[in-house]
Scaffold this motif. Structure first.
Motif, mmCIF file in Angstrom:
data_model
loop_
_atom_site.group_PDB
_atom_site.id
_atom_site.type_symbol
_atom_site.label_atom_id
_atom_site.label_comp_id
_atom_site.label_asym_id
_atom_site.label_seq_id
_atom_site.Cartn_x
_atom_site.Cartn_y
_atom_site.Cartn_z
ATOM 1 N N VAL A 36 0.858 -1.189 0.000
ATOM 2 C CA VAL A 36 0.000 0.000 0.000
ATOM 3 C C VAL A 36 0.890 1.234 0.000
ATOM 4 O O VAL A 36 1.841 1.312 0.785
ATOM 5 N N VAL A 37 0.594 2.175 -0.878
ATOM 6 C CA VAL A 37 1.360 3.413 -0.946
ATOM 7 C C VAL A 37 0.397 4.585 -1.052
ATOM 8 O O VAL A 37 -0.779 4.401 -1.384
ATOM 9 N N ASP A 38 0.885 5.773 -0.770
ATOM 10 C CA ASP A 38 0.083 6.982 -0.974
ATOM 11 C C ASP A 38 0.491 7.606 -2.297
ATOM 12 O O ASP A 38 1.672 7.650 -2.627
ATOM 13 N N ALA A 39 -0.492 8.075 -3.038
ATOM 14 C CA ALA A 39 -0.200 8.738 -4.313
ATOM 15 C C ALA A 39 -1.111 9.952 -4.429
ATOM 16 O O ALA A 39 -2.264 9.915 -3.980
ATOM 17 N N GLY B 140 -5.871 15.627 -7.151
ATOM 18 C CA GLY B 140 -5.700 16.737 -6.209
ATOM 19 C C GLY B 140 -5.548 16.362 -4.753
ATOM 20 O O GLY B 140 -5.440 17.249 -3.902
ATOM 21 N N GLU B 141 -5.543 15.053 -4.450
ATOM 22 C CA GLU B 141 -5.419 14.652 -3.038
ATOM 23 C C GLU B 141 -4.523 13.434 -2.897
ATOM 24 O O GLU B 141 -4.345 12.677 -3.850
ATOM 25 N N SER B 142 -4.021 13.238 -1.693
ATOM 26 C CA SER B 142 -3.258 12.028 -1.406
ATOM 27 C C SER B 142 -4.245 10.875 -1.204
ATOM 28 O O SER B 142 -5.192 11.001 -0.423
ATOM 29 N N ARG B 143 -4.039 9.795 -1.933
ATOM 30 C CA ARG B 143 -4.977 8.655 -1.879
ATOM 31 C C ARG B 143 -4.187 7.375 -1.620
ATOM 32 O O ARG B 143 -3.056 7.228 -2.078
ATOM 33 N N ARG B 144 -4.848 6.446 -0.915
ATOM 34 C CA ARG B 144 -4.228 5.151 -0.641
ATOM 35 C C ARG B 144 -4.387 4.232 -1.841
ATOM 36 O O ARG B 144 -5.494 4.058 -2.363
ATOM 37 N N VAL B 145 -3.280 3.657 -2.261
ATOM 38 C CA VAL B 145 -3.281 2.770 -3.426
ATOM 39 C C VAL B 145 -2.688 1.423 -3.031
ATOM 40 O O VAL B 145 -1.602 1.352 -2.454
#
Ligand code: SF4
Length: 210
Positions: A149-152, A156-161
């Protein structure tokens, strides 16, 4: 997902791309534009690479053999296809099943970002190397990184991927099957979708009842 009921499985017309001719080669090879499917307020969004032959024919992402594997993994995780939204980086079928080019991915990025912005999902799951690299904007060794799991920064926002191998990988390499199923189970857990009473698993989403 919102709890105000309504037809969660309905496609929102706002997210349809009724016509688009930005990619000349794909306009030539496609039968139709394949939009995302599933609730427009889904907490779990799957992003694949682009439509293949069956998807182009049926107008829905992840149908055919890959879709069967994804559906099975979702069921195994206690979810139904109708509980999640499924879309692609490009909405038109590349010729000869080639990967979409960098320009084609860039052309279609706005459609994908609109979908992400509208859904604001708890978790995005990338299915395969191409969508993982496209959303993370870096090279990805997908077999090794699958399940991570990473943040990307997206729409326009930081999302969990959550990164995943493509479901088709399990058809060519059976050893990847357990890992894929574990990743989808993790997706259900992280998004909270699988925890909800009445959530899927029997092919009939009941989230709209709550
Ligand atoms: S792939 Fe996307 S940007 Fe390219 S023609 Fe299809 S809908 Fe338009």
């Amino acid at each position: 997902m919102s709890e105000d009921g309504g037809d969660g499985a309905a496609l929102d017309e706002d997210l349809r791309v009724p016509s688009c001719e930005r990619c000349p080669a794909l306009v030539e090879s496609r039968s139709r534009i394949v939009d995302g499917v599933g609730p427009t307020d889904a907490d779990l969004l799957f992003v694949g690479e682009g439509p293949g032959a069956t998807e182009d024919e049926e107008g829905e992402p992840f149908v055919g053999r890959s879709g069967d594997v994804l559906d099975e993994a979702l069921r195994d995780a206690g979810l139904a296809r109708a509980d999640v939204r499924i879309t692609n980086c490009v909405r038109c079928r590349p010729p000869d099943n080639r990967d979409p080019t960098t320009d084609e991915l860039a052309n279609c990025r706005g459609h994908l970002e609109s979908e992400i912005e509208r859904l604001a999902p708890e978790l995005i799951v990338t299915l395969g190397k191409v969508p993982s690299e496209h959303l993370l904007d870096r090279s990805v060794a997908i077999t090794g990184e699958s399940g991570g799991v990473v943040d990307a920064r997206l729409a326009g926002e930081s999302r969990r991927v959550l990164l995943s191998v493509h479901p088709a990988a399990t058809l060519y390499d059976r050893s990847q099957r357990d890992g894929f199923f574990e990743t989808i189970a993790r997706a259900a857990e992280l998004s909270g979708v699988g925890d909800r009473e009445g959530s899927g698993g029997d092919g009939q989403s009941r989230l709209g009842e709550f």
